[in-house]
Scaffold this motif. Structure first.
Motif, PDB file in Angstrom:
ATOM      1  N   UNK A 112       0.862  -1.187   0.000  1.00  0.00           N
ATOM      2  CA  UNK A 112       0.000   0.000   0.000  1.00  0.00           C
ATOM      3  C   UNK A 112       0.892   1.228   0.000  1.00  0.00           C
ATOM      4  N   UNK A 113       0.605   2.170  -0.871  1.00  0.00           N
ATOM      5  CA  UNK A 113       1.355   3.415  -0.929  1.00  0.00           C
ATOM      6  C   UNK A 113       0.357   4.557  -0.908  1.00  0.00           C
ATOM      7  N   UNK A 114       0.397   5.374   0.121  1.00  0.00           N
ATOM      8  CA  UNK A 114      -0.502   6.503   0.220  1.00  0.00           C
ATOM      9  C   UNK A 114      -1.970   6.095   0.244  1.00  0.00           C
ATOM     10  N   UNK A 115      -2.279   4.948   0.799  1.00  0.00           N
ATOM     11  CA  UNK A 115      -3.662   4.504   0.884  1.00  0.00           C
ATOM     12  C   UNK A 115      -4.197   3.878  -0.385  1.00  0.00           C
ATOM     13  N   UNK A 116      -3.359   3.698  -1.388  1.00  0.00           N
ATOM     14  CA  UNK A 116      -3.804   3.119  -2.654  1.00  0.00           C
ATOM     15  C   UNK A 116      -3.048   1.829  -2.903  1.00  0.00           C
ATOM     16  N   UNK A 117      -3.773   0.766  -3.174  1.00  0.00           N
ATOM     17  CA  UNK A 117      -3.122  -0.512  -3.458  1.00  0.00           C
ATOM     18  C   UNK A 117      -2.582  -0.486  -4.877  1.00  0.00           C
ATOM     19  N   UNK A 118      -1.276  -0.702  -5.011  1.00  0.00           N
ATOM     20  CA  UNK A 118      -0.609  -0.575  -6.303  1.00  0.00           C
ATOM     21  C   UNK A 118      -0.739  -1.828  -7.166  1.00  0.00           C
ATOM     22  N   UNK A 119      -0.848  -2.967  -6.573  1.00  0.00           N
ATOM     23  CA  UNK A 119      -0.935  -4.220  -7.321  1.00  0.00           C
ATOM     24  C   UNK A 119      -1.602  -5.254  -6.442  1.00  0.00           C
ATOM     25  N   UNK A 120      -2.104  -6.335  -7.035  1.00  0.00           N
ATOM     26  CA  UNK A 120      -2.744  -7.363  -6.221  1.00  0.00           C
ATOM     27  C   UNK A 120      -1.765  -7.974  -5.228  1.00  0.00           C
ATOM     28  N   UNK A 121      -2.286  -8.431  -4.121  1.00  0.00           N
ATOM     29  CA  UNK A 121      -1.442  -9.060  -3.107  1.00  0.00           C
ATOM     30  C   UNK A 121      -0.877 -10.369  -3.644  1.00  0.00           C
ATOM     31  N   UNK A 122       0.301 -10.710  -3.197  1.00  0.00           N
ATOM     32  CA  UNK A 122       0.937 -11.955  -3.609  1.00  0.00           C
ATOM     33  C   UNK A 122       0.827 -12.968  -2.490  1.00  0.00           C
ATOM     34  N   UNK A 123       1.003 -14.181  -2.835  1.00  0.00           N
ATOM     35  CA  UNK A 123       1.058 -15.230  -1.828  1.00  0.00           C
ATOM     36  C   UNK A 123       2.524 -15.516  -1.557  1.00  0.00           C
ATOM     37  N   UNK A 124       2.951 -15.274  -0.333  1.00  0.00           N
ATOM     38  CA  UNK A 124       4.327 -15.530   0.047  1.00  0.00           C
ATOM     39  C   UNK A 124       4.373 -16.824   0.841  1.00  0.00           C
ATOM     40  N   UNK A 125       5.367 -17.627   0.586  1.00  0.00           N
ATOM     41  CA  UNK A 125       5.536 -18.887   1.288  1.00  0.00           C
ATOM     42  C   UNK A 125       6.704 -18.713   2.242  1.00  0.00           C
ATOM     43  N   UNK A 126       6.483 -19.030   3.486  1.00  0.00           N
ATOM     44  CA  UNK A 126       7.548 -18.919   4.468  1.00  0.00           C
ATOM     45  C   UNK A 126       7.633 -17.521   5.042  1.00  0.00           C
ATOM     46  N   UNK A 127       8.746 -17.257   5.723  1.00  0.00           N
ATOM     47  CA  UNK A 127       8.947 -15.970   6.368  1.00  0.00           C
ATOM     48  C   UNK A 127       9.465 -14.965   5.354  1.00  0.00           C
ATOM     49  N   UNK A 128       8.803 -13.833   5.259  1.00  0.00           N
ATOM     50  CA  UNK A 128       9.224 -12.762   4.366  1.00  0.00           C
ATOM     51  C   UNK A 128       9.269 -11.492   5.189  1.00  0.00           C
ATOM     52  N   UNK A 129      10.413 -10.833   5.208  1.00  0.00           N
ATOM     53  CA  UNK A 129      10.426  -9.602   5.974  1.00  0.00           C
ATOM     54  C   UNK A 129       9.837  -8.474   5.130  1.00  0.00           C
ATOM     55  N   UNK A 130       9.312  -7.481   5.815  1.00  0.00           N
ATOM     56  CA  UNK A 130       8.560  -6.421   5.162  1.00  0.00           C
ATOM     57  C   UNK A 130       9.437  -5.618   4.196  1.00  0.00           C
ATOM     58  N   UNK A 131      10.695  -5.392   4.543  1.00  0.00           N
ATOM     59  CA  UNK A 131      11.590  -4.633   3.672  1.00  0.00           C
ATOM     60  C   UNK A 131      11.814  -5.378   2.357  1.00  0.00           C
ATOM     61  N   UNK A 132      12.004  -6.690   2.423  1.00  0.00           N
ATOM     62  CA  UNK A 132      12.216  -7.476   1.197  1.00  0.00           C
ATOM     63  C   UNK A 132      10.972  -7.462   0.319  1.00  0.00           C
ATOM     64  N   UNK A 133       9.809  -7.603   0.938  1.00  0.00           N
ATOM     65  CA  UNK A 133       8.557  -7.592   0.175  1.00  0.00           C
ATOM     66  C   UNK A 133       8.351  -6.231  -0.481  1.00  0.00           C
ATOM     67  N   UNK A 134       8.628  -5.178   0.247  1.00  0.00           N
ATOM     68  CA  UNK A 134       8.490  -3.826  -0.291  1.00  0.00           C
ATOM     69  C   UNK A 134       9.478  -3.600  -1.432  1.00  0.00           C
ATOM     70  N   UNK A 135      10.701  -4.084  -1.266  1.00  0.00           N
ATOM     71  CA  UNK A 135      11.705  -3.967  -2.324  1.00  0.00           C
ATOM     72  C   UNK A 135      11.301  -4.723  -3.572  1.00  0.00           C
ATOM     73  N   UNK A 136      10.700  -5.888  -3.399  1.00  0.00           N
ATOM     74  CA  UNK A 136      10.251  -6.663  -4.552  1.00  0.00           C
ATOM     75  C   UNK A 136       9.138  -5.935  -5.303  1.00  0.00           C
ATOM     76  N   UNK A 137       8.243  -5.317  -4.563  1.00  0.00           N
ATOM     77  CA  UNK A 137       7.169  -4.539  -5.203  1.00  0.00           C
ATOM     78  C   UNK A 137       7.776  -3.405  -6.013  1.00  0.00           C
ATOM     79  N   UNK A 138       8.766  -2.706  -5.446  1.00  0.00           N
ATOM     80  CA  UNK A 138       9.411  -1.608  -6.157  1.00  0.00           C
ATOM     81  C   UNK A 138      10.092  -2.118  -7.429  1.00  0.00           C
TER      82      UNK A 138
END
Length: 121
Positions: A24-50
């Protein structure tokens, strides 16, 4: 009820997943949510979206060329200002650098996966 809570009620777990993984960026969802398997830290997930956004957006050169054609047809002051910003060498360099960084990381991840597969086999 806040904005995100309203979306949670409306769409359920998908929004919960999207919010928890930083898509979510500024209250707007930029892309559909993904299904992550296992532990994913928030910084890595955010970096992947970028990195995904960098890969799918048009290049700065394409934007500049499209705006140049638009300005040739209709030299509206706003369009001229957009063209000037898109033609700025700094904007072009930043776009190239972002694309290069995203590509380098993708190749790095690919090499790590290949190395894991070789060691696991």
């Amino acid at each position: 009820m806040d904005y995100v809570a309203g979306w949670r009620e409306a769409t359920g777990a998908v929004v919960e997943q999207a919010v928890s993984f930083g898509t979510w960026f500024g209250g707007v969802r930029m892309r559909p949510a993904r299904t992550f398997i296992g532990e994913v830290d928030e910084a890595e997930a955010s970096g992947q979206v970028w990195r995904d956004e960098v890969r799918v957006r048009p290049t700065a050169e394409l934007d500049r060329d499209a705006l140049a054609r638009l300005v040739e047809v209709d030299a509206d002051p706003f369009e001229v200002e957009l063209y000037e910003r898109a033609a700025d060498p700094q904007v072009l360099l930043i776009d190239r650098a972002q694309r290069s960084r995203a590509g380098q990381y993708a190749r790095h991840v690919q090499r790590l996966r290949e190395r894991q597969q070789r060691q696991g086999s």
